[in-house]
Write an enzyme that holds these catalytic residues in place. Sequence first.
Site, PDB file in Angstrom:
ATOM      1  CB  CYS A  58       1.502   4.719   1.705  1.00 60.13           C
ATOM      2  SG  CYS A  58       0.669   5.963   2.707  1.00 60.13           S
ATOM      3  CB  ALA A  61      -1.777   8.282   0.483  1.00 58.49           C
ATOM      4  NE  ARG A  92      -7.057  13.218  -4.154  1.00 62.34           N
ATOM      5  CZ  ARG A  92      -8.331  12.832  -4.089  1.00 62.34           C
ATOM      6  NH1 ARG A  92      -9.081  13.154  -3.052  1.00 62.34           N
ATOM      7  NH2 ARG A  92      -8.856  12.125  -5.063  1.00 62.34           N
ATOM      8  CG  HIS A 191      -7.922   3.863  -4.490  1.00 63.72           C
ATOM      9  ND1 HIS A 191      -7.204   3.742  -5.651  1.00 63.72           N
ATOM     10  CD2 HIS A 191      -7.612   5.068  -3.976  1.00 63.72           C
ATOM     11  CE1 HIS A 191      -6.471   4.827  -5.822  1.00 63.72           C
ATOM     12  NE2 HIS A 191      -6.706   5.651  -4.823  1.00 63.72           N
TER      13      HIS A 191
END
Length: 539
Positions: A58, A61, A92, A191
């Site tokens: 998503c 994230a 991560r 991003h």
Amino acid sequence: MSRDPRDVKEELIQIYPKKLRQKRSEQIVITEHREDGSVPEIKSNVRSSPGIITQRGCTYAGCKGVVIGPSRDILSIVHGPIGCSFYAWLTRRNQTRPATLEDQNFITYCLSTDMQEENIVFGGEKKLKAAVKEAFDLFHPKAIAIFSTCPVGLIGDDVHAVAREMKAELGINVFGFSCEGYRGVSQSAGHHIASNGVFKNVIGNNDTPHDEKFKVNMLGEYNIGGDGFVLEEILARCGIKQISTFSGNSTYETMANAHTADLNLVMCHRSINYVAEMMEKRFGIPWMKVNFIGADSSAKSLRRIADYFEDAELKARVEEVIAEEMAVVEVTRAVVKARCQGKTAMLFVGGSRAHHYQQLFTDIGIKTIAAGYEFGHRDDYEGRKVLPGLKVDADSKNIEELDVVPDPERYRARRSPEELAKFEAMTEMEFRDYVGMMPEMDKDVLVIDDLSHHETEKLLEIYKPDIFCAGIKEKFGVQKMGIPCKQLHSYDYGGPYAGFRGAINFYQDIDRMVNMKIWSYTTPPWQSKAKQPAVLAAD
Ligand code: CFM
């Protein structure tokens, strides 16, 4: 196994209802080598269809987990129910290395406002303010980032107003992100939101100058499994000063100081091309696509950097480093290649690695027979030349495009327009450009955007590749079918895989996986005639 990929494509999608079949058929293409250099158009960066088991994550994230999370001393507070924070906690493998044990490092913490029903009904801003204050009193960070989860957007909490208020009250940098999970098509939207936020709130806050001759930033390198450490070391050996990394092994101050560099290197185009573009407009720093995945591509990238700086001494030093490293790489590569030559791989990951890692497989004679991104855009597949023609849909309109103008005091064109044109004309140099994945692939290979679980199983059944690369969600389903699955997000427990030393690690890990006999002994449970163990009844 040689099947016409056109038939395979039909087989993958035949089970779908008509409308979905049409949509998926535009998201699955077969590579071609056309005379004019163009590649087929692929539909991408569109919403996954309901009912499809997608690999995607998503928007939250992409913003919190991917771009900002790896920075160790920006304190991240997740505004939302605890699950959003808990399931993103240390999942991560972005590593970090504080200079001393006393240095701030918040990566291991999980801070959340832990919203409850009451906050959903009456609003959560008060709770958020209290959380920011509490975090400040406990940790005294230089900066606090607030991340919005889905309910925050649904109830309309204004995280930006809270951030402004707390910034004034605490005297540190506090900024918020409207990165609700639902806000975009995938993590890719996150991003962009993170890039905008870091550009508006962090870059340019620290003007400390540096005397070094060759100064760069590494963008889109998140130090998964220690990749970033390897690259830092290589650049340092070449005599290149790395001012900042976005955002593996980074600190707030290095990012704030990034505008003092003279060149931006872009590793992962998808996640951070926004920052590269905006920094060029505001500060005059050009960017260059690099790829440090694969020994040959690492060498090529180093040479490109040296070409940009046009310095004989630097070029000589780069050649020395390449020669030293390649001598070591060659030893392992030759042995592994002899054992892996002719094997096949499939890569379905994120928005960058499905391209970069094909290089590492090529190094050892393994052929990529299908590849695709989870959330790449057309430019990641076809190259940036398609950008002017890209349709702006409702989902992309949803994300702010910053209007960036040259900084009145700090804009300094690092190269004249003539020099830039010269670099652009150097065919080997992807200067302010990314050619994308497809032009670098063999012809007649399936390229599939947002691969579904059904299509994964079909592909494995039809081609039986020697290795499948994806993530944790796919790993065990794939392995139950008798095919090893390499996690290209987390590297399983392996890595680093970047640079020369990393390439050696990768060759060895892949050799072990594709030549291990155990997979051929696996019988999937549904094919086994043996009686399944009885399920233990709960008392
Ligand atoms: Fe870039 Fe990444 Fe990737 Fe990515 Fe990611 Fe990742 Fe990835 Mo997982 S930033 S697009 S959002 S290279 S977390 S380090 S491995 S999907 S291919």
